[in-house]
Design an enzyme around this catalytic site. Structure first.
Site, PDB file in Angstrom:
ATOM      1  N   HIS A 143      71.214 -58.057 -50.951  1.00 41.29           N
ATOM      2  CA  HIS A 143      71.188 -58.988 -49.813  1.00 41.29           C
ATOM      3  C   HIS A 143      72.509 -58.946 -49.028  1.00 41.29           C
ATOM      4  O   HIS A 143      72.512 -58.829 -47.802  1.00 41.29           O
ATOM      5  CB  HIS A 143      70.928 -60.397 -50.361  1.00 41.29           C
TER       6      HIS A 143
HETATM    7  C1  HEM Z   1      78.766 -63.603 -49.677  1.00 39.23           C
HETATM    8  C2  HEM Z   1      77.486 -63.822 -49.872  1.00 39.23           C
HETATM    9  C3  HEM Z   1      76.423 -63.794 -48.812  1.00 39.23           C
HETATM   10  C4  HEM Z   1      76.422 -63.237 -47.551  1.00 39.23           C
HETATM   11  C5  HEM Z   1      77.536 -62.459 -46.856  1.00 39.23           C
HETATM   12  C6  HEM Z   1      75.117 -63.521 -46.974  1.00 39.23           C
HETATM   13  C7  HEM Z   1      74.729 -63.143 -45.702  1.00 39.23           C
HETATM   14  C8  HEM Z   1      73.548 -63.495 -45.096  1.00 39.23           C
HETATM   15  C9  HEM Z   1      73.175 -63.144 -43.734  1.00 39.23           C
HETATM   16  C10 HEM Z   1      74.016 -62.285 -42.801  1.00 39.23           C
HETATM   17  C11 HEM Z   1      71.959 -63.667 -43.497  1.00 39.23           C
HETATM   18  C12 HEM Z   1      71.158 -63.560 -42.195  1.00 39.23           C
HETATM   19  C13 HEM Z   1      70.309 -62.325 -42.187  1.00 39.23           C
HETATM   20  C14 HEM Z   1      69.500 -62.191 -40.902  1.00 39.23           C
HETATM   21  O1  HEM Z   1      69.165 -63.181 -40.285  1.00 39.23           O
HETATM   22  O2  HEM Z   1      69.153 -61.061 -40.551  1.00 39.23           O
HETATM   23  C15 HEM Z   1      71.549 -64.372 -44.697  1.00 39.23           C
HETATM   24  C16 HEM Z   1      70.351 -65.059 -44.858  1.00 39.23           C
HETATM   25  C17 HEM Z   1      69.930 -65.645 -46.044  1.00 39.23           C
HETATM   26  N1  HEM Z   1      70.612 -65.644 -47.250  1.00 39.23           N
HETATM   27 FE1  HEM Z   1      72.487 -64.940 -47.558  1.00 39.23          FE
HETATM   28  N2  HEM Z   1      74.353 -64.212 -47.883  1.00 39.23           N
HETATM   29  C18 HEM Z   1      75.111 -64.394 -49.014  1.00 39.23           C
HETATM   30  C19 HEM Z   1      74.718 -65.004 -50.174  1.00 39.23           C
HETATM   31  C20 HEM Z   1      73.444 -65.516 -50.406  1.00 39.23           C
HETATM   32  C21 HEM Z   1      72.982 -66.035 -51.676  1.00 39.23           C
HETATM   33  C22 HEM Z   1      73.800 -66.070 -52.964  1.00 39.23           C
HETATM   34  C23 HEM Z   1      71.708 -66.454 -51.495  1.00 39.23           C
HETATM   35  C24 HEM Z   1      70.734 -67.057 -52.503  1.00 39.23           C
HETATM   36  C25 HEM Z   1      70.642 -66.686 -53.749  1.00 39.23           C
HETATM   37  C26 HEM Z   1      71.361 -66.209 -50.104  1.00 39.23           C
HETATM   38  C27 HEM Z   1      70.149 -66.514 -49.519  1.00 39.23           C
HETATM   39  C28 HEM Z   1      69.821 -66.292 -48.198  1.00 39.23           C
HETATM   40  C29 HEM Z   1      68.592 -66.717 -47.570  1.00 39.23           C
HETATM   41  C30 HEM Z   1      67.425 -67.453 -48.274  1.00 39.23           C
HETATM   42  C31 HEM Z   1      68.667 -66.311 -46.231  1.00 39.23           C
HETATM   43  C32 HEM Z   1      67.641 -66.592 -45.132  1.00 39.23           C
HETATM   44  C33 HEM Z   1      66.651 -65.506 -45.040  1.00 39.23           C
HETATM   45  C34 HEM Z   1      65.552 -65.972 -44.166  1.00 39.23           C
HETATM   46  O3  HEM Z   1      65.732 -66.057 -42.938  1.00 39.23           O
HETATM   47  O4  HEM Z   1      64.487 -66.218 -44.721  1.00 39.23           O
HETATM   48  N3  HEM Z   1      72.443 -65.625 -49.473  1.00 39.23           N
HETATM   49  N4  HEM Z   1      72.521 -64.239 -45.670  1.00 39.23           N
END
Ligand code: HEM
Ligand code: HEM
Length: 206
Positions: free
Chosen positions: A166
């Site tokens: 992710h």
């Molecule tokens: C340093 C750690 C993390 C970074 C840099 C990160 C980065 C991101 C980014 C850039 C997005 C947006 C993606 C897009 O819209 O195209 C996103 C969405 C998301 N992230 Fe993370 N993330 C991190 C950690 C986590 C963790 C630990 C979880 C859960 C276990 C998580 C769950 C989610 C979820 C559920 C979304 C929304 C996806 C959706 O629109 O359904 N993230 N994250």
């Protein structure tokens, strides 16, 4: 440059709380996974404190994810076109994004990550409670507790791998981190990576 709103303030605060809690739960859990990782307990005030804090980090992360779940489950429902996207995914990994079918707000990879996170967190919560000393563990037979430890460790390992994928994907697709820090993406980003969502947001038919 015209911008489109992708994540609201509440979505982003919720996301970064879960991300921080993931590092707390993951690093404190890994301290007990193998003696070579026990040094990680120094981050949380030593062995006993790490042991006390870990399940609370875990439960807090779970509750935080419940918030993300209700915000995002709808956009992650599997559609017919997602199967086609998955079939062609190797082309994307080779850098040929033009070979991919048009994508809505989320692509099939993001959907898979979302449902994997949800399932693994339920497993971690259920199994974690079953050997949480001194609160609940004594209510469960020893065989079940042993099984729970194995499933807990395996689910944690898979969740950590899924989170690495992710984070890598978020950084790899330029402009995505901005979506989660500032809430907005450029129209050009939306058009390139999520054409159907771009059309929905702008009314642009091209
Ligand atoms: C340093 C750690 C993390 C970074 C840099 C990160 C980065 C991101 C980014 C850039 C997005 C947006 C993606 C897009 O819209 O195209 C996103 C969405 C998301 N992230 Fe993370 N993330 C991190 C950690 C986590 C963790 C630990 C979880 C859960 C276990 C998580 C769950 C989610 C979820 C559920 C979304 C929304 C996806 C959706 O629109 O359904 N993230 N994250
Ligand atoms: C959801 C609520 C959670 C609860 C109630 C919980 C509870 C526990 C408990 C009681 C232990 C045993 C510590 C010991 O005495 O050795 C443990 C171990 C562990 N936890 Fe969790 N935990 C949870 C979530 C998590 C999460 C989210 C992760 C990873 C991201 C994780 C990773 C681990 C690991 C790797 C171990 C070591 C397993 C082993 O013995 O090999 N846990 N957890």
């Amino acid at each position: 440059m015209r911008m489109l709103l992708r994540y609201r303030d509440g979505d982003r605060i919720n996301h970064w709380c879960v991300a921080m809690l993931f590092f707390c739960a993951g690093l404190s859990g890994l301290a007990f996974f193998h003696p070579s990782l026990f040094f990680l307990s120094n981050l949380f005030g030593g062995g006993p404190w790490t042991r006390i804090l870990h399940p609370f980090f875990g439960v807090a992360m779970f509750l935080g994810f419940v918030g993300l779940f209700f915000r995002f489950w709808r956009r992650n429902l599997w559609k017919g076109r997602d199967t086609e996207w998955t079939r062609r995914a190797p082309a994307l990994l080779m850098g040929d994004e033009d070979a991919m079918p048009a994508v809505g707000k989320n692509n099939a990879g993001q959907k898979g990550v979302f449902w994997a996170m949800a399932l693994l967190l339920v497993l971690l919560l259920v199994t974690g409670v079953m050997f949480w000393q001194p609160w609940f563990a004594n209510d469960f037979p020893i065989l079940l507790r042993r099984l729970a430890v194995v499933i807990h460790a395996a689910s944690a390992a898979i969740l950590i791998l899924v989170a690495i994928v992710h984070i890598y994907a978020g950084i790899w697709v330029k402009g995505s981190v901005h979506a989660m820090t500032r809430g907005y993406v450029s129209e050009a980003w939306a058009r390139k990576h999520h054409l159907l969502w771009y059309r929905e947001m702008t009314g642009d038919k091209q």
